[in-house]
Scaffold this motif. Sequence first.
Motif, PDB file in Angstrom:
ATOM      1  N   LEU A 149       0.886  -1.258  -0.059  1.00  0.00           N
ATOM      2  CA  LEU A 149      -0.011   0.030  -0.108  1.00  0.00           C
ATOM      3  C   LEU A 149       1.022   1.155   0.055  1.00  0.00           C
ATOM      4  CD1 LEU A 149      -2.734  -0.730   2.602  1.00  0.00           C
ATOM      5  CD2 LEU A 149      -2.502  -1.697   0.077  1.00  0.00           C
ATOM      6  N   GLU A 150       1.877   1.280   0.834  1.00  0.00           N
ATOM      7  CA  GLU A 150       2.983   2.350   0.882  1.00  0.00           C
ATOM      8  C   GLU A 150       3.535   2.417  -0.548  1.00  0.00           C
ATOM      9  OE1 GLU A 150       6.424   4.229   3.633  1.00  0.00           O
ATOM     10  OE2 GLU A 150       5.391   2.161   4.093  1.00  0.00           O
ATOM     11  N   ARG A 151       3.962   1.363  -0.987  1.00  0.00           N
ATOM     12  CA  ARG A 151       4.623   1.595  -2.403  1.00  0.00           C
ATOM     13  C   ARG A 151       3.924   2.039  -3.530  1.00  0.00           C
ATOM     14  NH1 ARG A 151       5.559  -3.497  -3.058  1.00  0.00           N
ATOM     15  NH2 ARG A 151       7.210  -3.618  -1.440  1.00  0.00           N
ATOM     16  N   HIS A 152       2.752   1.773  -3.394  1.00  0.00           N
ATOM     17  CA  HIS A 152       1.941   2.064  -4.674  1.00  0.00           C
ATOM     18  C   HIS A 152       0.993   3.106  -4.484  1.00  0.00           C
ATOM     19  CE1 HIS A 152       3.417  -1.132  -6.970  1.00  0.00           C
ATOM     20  NE2 HIS A 152       2.966  -1.913  -5.954  1.00  0.00           N
ATOM     21  N   SER A 153       0.986   3.783  -3.025  1.00  0.00           N
ATOM     22  CA  SER A 153       0.118   4.917  -2.852  1.00  0.00           C
ATOM     23  C   SER A 153      -1.389   4.726  -2.677  1.00  0.00           C
ATOM     24  CB  SER A 153       0.317   6.217  -3.518  1.00  0.00           C
ATOM     25  OG  SER A 153       1.659   6.583  -3.510  1.00  0.00           O
ATOM     26  N   LEU A 154      -1.676   3.391  -2.020  1.00  0.00           N
ATOM     27  CA  LEU A 154      -2.900   2.684  -2.245  1.00  0.00           C
ATOM     28  C   LEU A 154      -3.456   3.227  -0.706  1.00  0.00           C
ATOM     29  CD1 LEU A 154      -2.255  -0.554  -3.665  1.00  0.00           C
ATOM     30  CD2 LEU A 154      -3.264   1.307  -4.883  1.00  0.00           C
ATOM     31  N   PRO A 155      -4.844   3.344  -0.669  1.00  0.00           N
ATOM     32  CA  PRO A 155      -5.930   3.396   0.422  1.00  0.00           C
ATOM     33  C   PRO A 155      -5.688   2.141   1.311  1.00  0.00           C
ATOM     34  CG  PRO A 155      -7.175   3.187  -1.375  1.00  0.00           C
ATOM     35  CD  PRO A 155      -6.054   3.441  -2.024  1.00  0.00           C
ATOM     36  N   ASP A 156      -6.228   2.556   2.502  1.00  0.00           N
ATOM     37  CA  ASP A 156      -6.114   1.420   3.365  1.00  0.00           C
ATOM     38  C   ASP A 156      -7.098   0.341   3.202  1.00  0.00           C
ATOM     39  OD1 ASP A 156      -4.152   2.605   5.109  1.00  0.00           O
ATOM     40  OD2 ASP A 156      -5.485   3.365   6.555  1.00  0.00           O
ATOM     41  N   ARG A 157      -8.189   0.703   2.473  1.00  0.00           N
ATOM     42  CA  ARG A 157      -9.213  -0.258   1.983  1.00  0.00           C
ATOM     43  C   ARG A 157      -8.805  -1.395   1.161  1.00  0.00           C
ATOM     44  NH1 ARG A 157     -10.851   0.626  -2.908  1.00  0.00           N
ATOM     45  NH2 ARG A 157     -10.503   2.667  -4.120  1.00  0.00           N
ATOM     46  N   CYS A 158      -7.846  -1.281   0.548  1.00  0.00           N
ATOM     47  CA  CYS A 158      -6.906  -2.286  -0.481  1.00  0.00           C
ATOM     48  C   CYS A 158      -6.196  -3.377   0.330  1.00  0.00           C
ATOM     49  CB  CYS A 158      -6.126  -1.500  -1.441  1.00  0.00           C
ATOM     50  SG  CYS A 158      -6.858  -0.609  -2.584  1.00  0.00           S
ATOM     51  N   LEU A 159      -5.820  -3.185   1.602  1.00  0.00           N
ATOM     52  CA  LEU A 159      -5.148  -4.222   2.357  1.00  0.00           C
ATOM     53  C   LEU A 159      -5.961  -5.651   2.138  1.00  0.00           C
ATOM     54  CD1 LEU A 159      -2.658  -4.427   4.181  1.00  0.00           C
ATOM     55  CD2 LEU A 159      -4.196  -4.043   6.328  1.00  0.00           C
ATOM     56  N   GLY A 160      -5.215  -6.459   2.177  1.00  0.00           N
ATOM     57  CA  GLY A 160      -5.614  -7.937   2.186  1.00  0.00           C
ATOM     58  C   GLY A 160      -5.711  -8.328   0.699  1.00  0.00           C
ATOM     59  N   ASP A 161      -6.280  -9.395   0.443  1.00  0.00           N
ATOM     60  CA  ASP A 161      -6.881 -10.097  -0.613  1.00  0.00           C
ATOM     61  C   ASP A 161      -7.946  -9.404  -1.503  1.00  0.00           C
ATOM     62  OD1 ASP A 161      -8.671 -11.667   0.524  1.00  0.00           O
ATOM     63  OD2 ASP A 161      -7.364 -13.353   0.714  1.00  0.00           O
ATOM     64  N   ALA A 162      -8.554 -10.153  -2.306  1.00  0.00           N
ATOM     65  CA  ALA A 162      -9.741  -9.737  -3.218  1.00  0.00           C
ATOM     66  C   ALA A 162     -10.773 -10.082  -2.331  1.00  0.00           C
ATOM     67  CB  ALA A 162      -9.983 -10.352  -4.557  1.00  0.00           C
ATOM     68  N   TYR A 163     -10.937 -11.100  -1.567  1.00  0.00           N
ATOM     69  CA  TYR A 163     -12.053 -11.327  -0.578  1.00  0.00           C
ATOM     70  C   TYR A 163     -11.954 -10.385   0.772  1.00  0.00           C
ATOM     71  CZ  TYR A 163     -15.181 -13.948   2.671  1.00  0.00           C
ATOM     72  OH  TYR A 163     -16.208 -14.344   3.436  1.00  0.00           O
ATOM     73  N   ASP A 164     -10.912  -9.947   1.054  1.00  0.00           N
ATOM     74  CA  ASP A 164     -10.931  -8.676   2.258  1.00  0.00           C
ATOM     75  C   ASP A 164     -11.438  -7.551   1.599  1.00  0.00           C
ATOM     76  OD1 ASP A 164      -9.632 -10.475   4.248  1.00  0.00           O
ATOM     77  OD2 ASP A 164      -7.783 -10.185   3.049  1.00  0.00           O
ATOM     78  N   ARG A 165     -11.118  -7.328   0.324  1.00  0.00           N
ATOM     79  CA  ARG A 165     -11.390  -5.986  -0.118  1.00  0.00           C
ATOM     80  C   ARG A 165     -13.046  -6.228  -0.614  1.00  0.00           C
ATOM     81  NH1 ARG A 165      -6.412  -6.457  -2.189  1.00  0.00           N
ATOM     82  NH2 ARG A 165      -6.852  -7.738  -4.089  1.00  0.00           N
ATOM     83  N   LEU A 166     -13.638  -7.343  -1.082  1.00  0.00           N
ATOM     84  CA  LEU A 166     -15.117  -7.427  -1.135  1.00  0.00           C
ATOM     85  C   LEU A 166     -15.654  -7.411  -0.013  1.00  0.00           C
ATOM     86  CD1 LEU A 166     -17.610  -8.269  -2.625  1.00  0.00           C
ATOM     87  CD2 LEU A 166     -16.882 -10.725  -2.012  1.00  0.00           C
ATOM     88  N   LEU A 167     -15.485  -7.800   1.170  1.00  0.00           N
ATOM     89  CA  LEU A 167     -16.103  -7.390   2.625  1.00  0.00           C
ATOM     90  C   LEU A 167     -15.897  -5.857   2.872  1.00  0.00           C
ATOM     91  CD1 LEU A 167     -14.888 -10.484   4.547  1.00  0.00           C
ATOM     92  CD2 LEU A 167     -16.923 -10.367   3.327  1.00  0.00           C
ATOM     93  N   SER A 168     -14.801  -5.241   2.600  1.00  0.00           N
ATOM     94  CA  SER A 168     -14.614  -3.926   2.863  1.00  0.00           C
ATOM     95  C   SER A 168     -15.635  -3.157   2.115  1.00  0.00           C
ATOM     96  CB  SER A 168     -13.371  -3.358   2.932  1.00  0.00           C
ATOM     97  OG  SER A 168     -13.077  -2.018   2.742  1.00  0.00           O
ATOM     98  N   LEU A 169     -15.853  -3.492   0.579  1.00  0.00           N
ATOM     99  CA  LEU A 169     -16.559  -2.946  -0.113  1.00  0.00           C
ATOM    100  C   LEU A 169     -18.141  -2.843   0.420  1.00  0.00           C
ATOM    101  CD1 LEU A 169     -17.061  -0.899  -2.721  1.00  0.00           C
ATOM    102  CD2 LEU A 169     -16.823  -3.190  -3.803  1.00  0.00           C
ATOM    103  N   VAL A 170     -18.662  -3.886   0.752  1.00  0.00           N
ATOM    104  CA  VAL A 170     -19.903  -4.182   1.236  1.00  0.00           C
ATOM    105  C   VAL A 170     -19.969  -3.442   2.546  1.00  0.00           C
ATOM    106  CG1 VAL A 170     -21.433  -5.953   1.887  1.00  0.00           C
ATOM    107  CG2 VAL A 170     -20.095  -6.365  -0.217  1.00  0.00           C
ATOM    108  N   GLU A 171     -19.107  -3.476   3.600  1.00  0.00           N
ATOM    109  CA  GLU A 171     -19.476  -2.638   4.670  1.00  0.00           C
ATOM    110  C   GLU A 171     -19.533  -1.153   4.369  1.00  0.00           C
ATOM    111  OE1 GLU A 171     -19.833  -3.750   7.692  1.00  0.00           O
ATOM    112  OE2 GLU A 171     -19.264  -5.745   7.720  1.00  0.00           O
ATOM    113  N   ARG A 172     -18.832  -0.710   3.287  1.00  0.00           N
ATOM    114  CA  ARG A 172     -18.832   0.781   3.012  1.00  0.00           C
ATOM    115  C   ARG A 172     -19.971   1.018   2.583  1.00  0.00           C
ATOM    116  NH1 ARG A 172     -15.083   1.919  -0.776  1.00  0.00           N
ATOM    117  NH2 ARG A 172     -14.222  -0.059  -0.970  1.00  0.00           N
TER     118      ARG A 172
END
Length: 229
Positions: A149-172
């Motif tokens: 995330l730090e290397r590519h200037s990505l937001p914290d919501r991108c942490l983890g794998d695609a499943y983690d990001r799916l759960l984060s997206l639904v929560e948001r």
Amino acid sequence: MDMAPEGIPLAQGGEDRDGLGVDVLHLPLGPVLPFWPAGLVLHCSLQGDVVIDADAAVVDGGSHGVGIRSRHSGLVPAAAVRCDNLVALLALVGTQDLAARARSARDALLRGDRAGPQRAVERLHRVVRRSIILRWSLRGVLPLTPADLERHSLPDRCLGDAYDRLLSLVERVRAEVNGANPGAPVGTERVPWDVVPHLVTGLEIGTVRLAVASLDLDPFPAVHEVGHA
């Protein structure tokens, strides 16, 4: 000799990591592809089924995101844009029933309906968290560490794998439609489109579309070259 008969590029020679000669196939993804960010083109170089290099460009872009207006209620809510990305990820996994629920929530948001999206997203939230198919399909797809995330200037919501990001997206989305969190406007906490080639390099081609969909990309605002990996 035509190296792209009928527009289909032929494999060319290259070296693998061991210095052995192997075929390199050049494959474009986009700009017109179901459940793919509108206008994004990824020019992938493949050895076997692995992406070894990628270029990205945007074509036919326009003014998108919070600048889009619906016929019903003016500016499109950020939650509607995120629901659209949720539709893409769920459809690519093959869970068409869940994608339909996310689409229903998006359409209700565009109509200015408040109760409809809340009911649809609550049901979607419960089913997504229990789904074995989603967990099995998305676990291990494009895992990103804090260092990534730090290397590519990505937001914290991108942490983890695609499943983690799916759960984060639904929560948001759930928080936004319920009013618990007004949500970040489209364009903030965004994933820069120019990092996408770097992120997909090293992935198997079969997981690239899932990986890109899991990033919850905001619509791109203009037409221009966006990067090279």
